[in-house]
Structures are given as structure tokens and as C-alpha cells.
Design a protein around this motif. Structure first.
Motif, PDB file in Angstrom:
ATOM      1  N   GLU A  59       0.827  -1.211   0.000  1.00  0.00           N
ATOM      2  CA  GLU A  59       0.000   0.000   0.000  1.00  0.00           C
ATOM      3  C   GLU A  59       0.863   1.265   0.000  1.00  0.00           C
ATOM      4  N   GLU A  60       1.927   1.249   0.799  1.00  0.00           N
ATOM      5  CA  GLU A  60       2.820   2.399   0.838  1.00  0.00           C
ATOM      6  C   GLU A  60       3.562   2.550  -0.492  1.00  0.00           C
ATOM      7  N   ALA A  61       3.936   1.424  -1.086  1.00  0.00           N
ATOM      8  CA  ALA A  61       4.585   1.470  -2.396  1.00  0.00           C
ATOM      9  C   ALA A  61       3.637   2.078  -3.427  1.00  0.00           C
ATOM     10  N   ALA A  62       2.376   1.673  -3.376  1.00  0.00           N
ATOM     11  CA  ALA A  62       1.381   2.202  -4.306  1.00  0.00           C
ATOM     12  C   ALA A  62       1.214   3.703  -4.121  1.00  0.00           C
ATOM     13  N   ARG A  63       1.138   4.134  -2.869  1.00  0.00           N
ATOM     14  CA  ARG A  63       0.968   5.565  -2.588  1.00  0.00           C
ATOM     15  C   ARG A  63       2.136   6.375  -3.145  1.00  0.00           C
ATOM     16  N   ARG A  64       3.340   5.905  -2.884  1.00  0.00           N
ATOM     17  CA  ARG A  64       4.524   6.633  -3.343  1.00  0.00           C
ATOM     18  C   ARG A  64       4.649   6.645  -4.857  1.00  0.00           C
TER      19      ARG A  64
ATOM     20  N   CYS B 106      -3.746  -4.042  -3.847  1.00  0.00           N
ATOM     21  CA  CYS B 106      -2.541  -4.503  -3.158  1.00  0.00           C
ATOM     22  C   CYS B 106      -2.872  -5.676  -2.252  1.00  0.00           C
ATOM     23  N   HIS B 107      -1.889  -6.523  -2.037  1.00  0.00           N
ATOM     24  CA  HIS B 107      -2.047  -7.642  -1.099  1.00  0.00           C
ATOM     25  C   HIS B 107      -0.658  -8.022  -0.598  1.00  0.00           C
ATOM     26  N   ASP B 108      -0.538  -8.271   0.697  1.00  0.00           N
ATOM     27  CA  ASP B 108       0.773  -8.651   1.228  1.00  0.00           C
ATOM     28  C   ASP B 108       1.119 -10.085   0.840  1.00  0.00           C
ATOM     29  N   GLY B 109       2.334 -10.482   1.138  1.00  0.00           N
ATOM     30  CA  GLY B 109       2.800 -11.812   0.747  1.00  0.00           C
ATOM     31  C   GLY B 109       2.628 -12.868   1.819  1.00  0.00           C
ATOM     32  N   TYR B 110       1.920 -12.538   2.895  1.00  0.00           N
ATOM     33  CA  TYR B 110       1.777 -13.452   4.016  1.00  0.00           C
ATOM     34  C   TYR B 110       0.449 -14.202   3.977  1.00  0.00           C
ATOM     35  N   PHE B 111       0.077 -14.680   2.801  1.00  0.00           N
ATOM     36  CA  PHE B 111      -1.158 -15.455   2.680  1.00  0.00           C
ATOM     37  C   PHE B 111      -0.845 -16.938   2.891  1.00  0.00           C
ATOM     38  N   LYS B 112      -1.770 -17.626   3.547  1.00  0.00           N
ATOM     39  CA  LYS B 112      -1.574 -19.046   3.845  1.00  0.00           C
ATOM     40  C   LYS B 112      -1.919 -19.927   2.647  1.00  0.00           C
ATOM     41  N   GLU B 113      -2.917 -19.520   1.902  1.00  0.00           N
ATOM     42  CA  GLU B 113      -3.336 -20.276   0.731  1.00  0.00           C
ATOM     43  C   GLU B 113      -3.234 -19.396  -0.502  1.00  0.00           C
TER      44      GLU B 113
ATOM     45  N   TYR C 181      10.263   0.472  -3.463  1.00  0.00           N
ATOM     46  CA  TYR C 181       9.259   1.456  -3.867  1.00  0.00           C
ATOM     47  C   TYR C 181       8.619   2.125  -2.660  1.00  0.00           C
ATOM     48  N   ALA C 182       8.495   1.366  -1.559  1.00  0.00           N
ATOM     49  CA  ALA C 182       7.857   1.886  -0.351  1.00  0.00           C
ATOM     50  C   ALA C 182       8.815   2.675   0.526  1.00  0.00           C
ATOM     51  N   GLY C 183      10.092   2.702   0.155  1.00  0.00           N
ATOM     52  CA  GLY C 183      11.077   3.431   0.940  1.00  0.00           C
ATOM     53  C   GLY C 183      11.564   2.679   2.160  1.00  0.00           C
ATOM     54  N   LYS C 184      11.285   1.389   2.225  1.00  0.00           N
ATOM     55  CA  LYS C 184      11.722   0.574   3.358  1.00  0.00           C
ATOM     56  C   LYS C 184      13.167   0.112   3.193  1.00  0.00           C
ATOM     57  N   VAL C 185      13.624   0.001   1.968  1.00  0.00           N
ATOM     58  CA  VAL C 185      14.983  -0.425   1.656  1.00  0.00           C
ATOM     59  C   VAL C 185      15.563   0.559   0.653  1.00  0.00           C
TER      60      VAL C 185
END
Length: 244
Positions: free
Chosen positions: A117-122, A135-142, A193-197
Motif C-alpha cells: 500500500e505504501e509502495a502504491a501511494r509513493r 494490493c495484497h501482502d505476501g503473508y497469505f496461507k493459501e 518502492y515503499a522506501g523501506k529499503v
């Protein structure tokens, strides 16, 4: 646009510039021709030597981009020089720039909750007119959870940032099931893209030393970085043996 594929040991790479790669990707989106894009660096290319499943997936991809400087050096060692690096993170951002004001959309899948979401905003601030379908995170179980979310959004392009080989497995297994035209495996690009790295300074990138900057910032990556010299030595062996 036709592209020439050059075999560098276990992986055949498309010999394209950044502009050519983005142009080809946009052609697929405009014509609604489903296409998988992979961006192997030396680590992934080396993994393809022993991982038959990954190697087969990469070979079937519509576009195989040389992400790392190690791939470029290997191509020169084997006297099959590629035009140059097409880093996945830069390819993704150039594609976002090309997509703005076209009415075509992108979906971000991967990383920790909130990062996409932050990447999308930026990216929407940086590229006004860019349409982010969701957007969807990568922590999905299925996998079905992510697939349903993507399909509900009907994106034209899908950035899958789950790390290798998970992202390649995901795209390949659900290629026909996913309602997206262009599907790209982009590793940790969303974090950038999100500015985390932060990426390496321009000088490191220009000199092909981005790997060194990452190692200096994260010494724990030493084990992974050893894949680079292994890949280079393998290229020398292939040349000496005259292997195809």
C-alpha cells in the motif's frame, strides 16, 4: 517486437535494453497477450543449474531479463555479450512510468502487511496518472486468497514480489488462472518502492558494485553473495570445456 535469446549456461536471457524490455512488456499488455517476466540475477541463475523446476519455469517465461552484473560478466566470459543489465527493480519502475495515463492498471502483491500500500501511494505520487488496481501482502496461507484478490481487481499488470523461487512458482502454477496480462517476478522491489529499503548509491550501481553495497549494509548476506563468485567460476569452466 522480436527479441533474441542468448544462452548463458543454464539460463537463456533475452538480449534487450531497458527501453526494449519495457516496450515489449507494453506490447503484451496492449495486445492482451498473457506473458510472464522473470528477472534472474547470478544467484537465481546459479540455482537453475540444480533446480530443474525453476529452470523449466524460467525457460518458459515470455521475457527473461538479466538482473545482475554477474550475468553480464558471465556473458562476456562466454563471448556471448548481452547488451547490459536490466535490473528488475528498475524495469518495474520504468513500466509503472509507461503505464501512467494509459488507463492500464497494476496490482502489487508481496512483502509485509502495509508495504504494498505504501509502495502504491509513493508510486502514484511519483507517477501521476498511474492506476493501481489493488494490493495484497505476501503473508497469505493459501494461494487462493491472493488469486481471488487479484482476480477481483482485474489488473493489466501484476507485480509478484514474493522472493525467488516462490514468486516464479506462484506465477507459473496460476498463470492461466490469474486475471492479469503481464505477470512479473520482482523480488524485494516493493520494499524499495515503499522506501523501506534503499538501493545502492548511483556510483555503486554504475560500477556494477551494488552487490558490494548490499553486503556492506547486511553482512548476513555473505552466504547468498557467494553465489556470485560460484557463478563466475562456472562461466570460466563452461568456456574452457566449450559447453553450449
Amino acid at each position: 517486437m522480436s527479441v533474441i535469446r542468448i544462452k548463458i549456461m543454464a539460463v537463456a536471457f533475452d538480449n534487450v535494453t531497458m527501453d526494449e524490455a519495457v516496450g515489449y512488456a507494453m506490447e503484451q499488455i496492449q495486445s492482451r497477450s498473457k506473458c510472464m517476466v522473470v528477472t534472474p540475477n547470478a544467484e537465481i541463475a546459479q540455482a537453475c543449474v540444480t533446480n530443474d523446476k525453476l529452470r523449466d519455469i524460467v525457460s518458459r517465461a515470455g521475457l527473461v531479463l538479466p538482473d545482475g552484473i554477474g550475468v553480464i560478466y558471465a556473458s562476456r566470459i562466454l563471448r556471448r555479450p548481452l547488451k547490459g543489465r536490466v535490473p528488475g527493480v528498475e524495469f518495474g519502475e520504468n513500466l509503472l512510468s509507461a503505464l501512467r495515463d494509459t488507463g492500464k492498471s497494476v496490482y502489487f502483491l508481496g512483502s509485509k502487511p502495509g508495504v504494498a500500500e505504501e509502495a502504491a501511494r509513493r508510486m502514484q505520487v511519483k507517477y501521476p496518472g498511474l492506476k493501481v488496481a489493488g494490493c495484497h501482502d505476501g503473508y497469505f496461507k493459501e494461494d487462493s486468497q491472493a488469486i481471488e484478490a487479484v482476480n477481483a481487481a482485474h489488473p493489466d499488470a501484476l507485480f509478484v514480489c514474493l522472493g525467488s523461487p516462490r514468486q516464479e512458482y506462484f506465477i507459473d502454477e496460476h498463470f492461466q488462472e490469474l486475471n492479469a496480462t503481464l505477470m512479473v517476478g520482482l523480488g524485494g522491489s516493493l520494499d524499495v518502492y515503499a522506501g523501506k529499503v534503499e538501493r545502492a548509491p548511483d556510483l555503486f550501481i554504475k560500477l556494477g558494485l551494488e552487490w558490494l553495497y548490499r553486503l556492506l549494509k547486511q553482512p548476513s548476506r555473505l552466504g547468498r553473495m557467494m553465489k556470485l563468485p560460484q557463478y563466475m567460476f562456472a562461466a570460466f569452466r563452461w568456456r574452457i570445456r566449450g559447453e553450449e
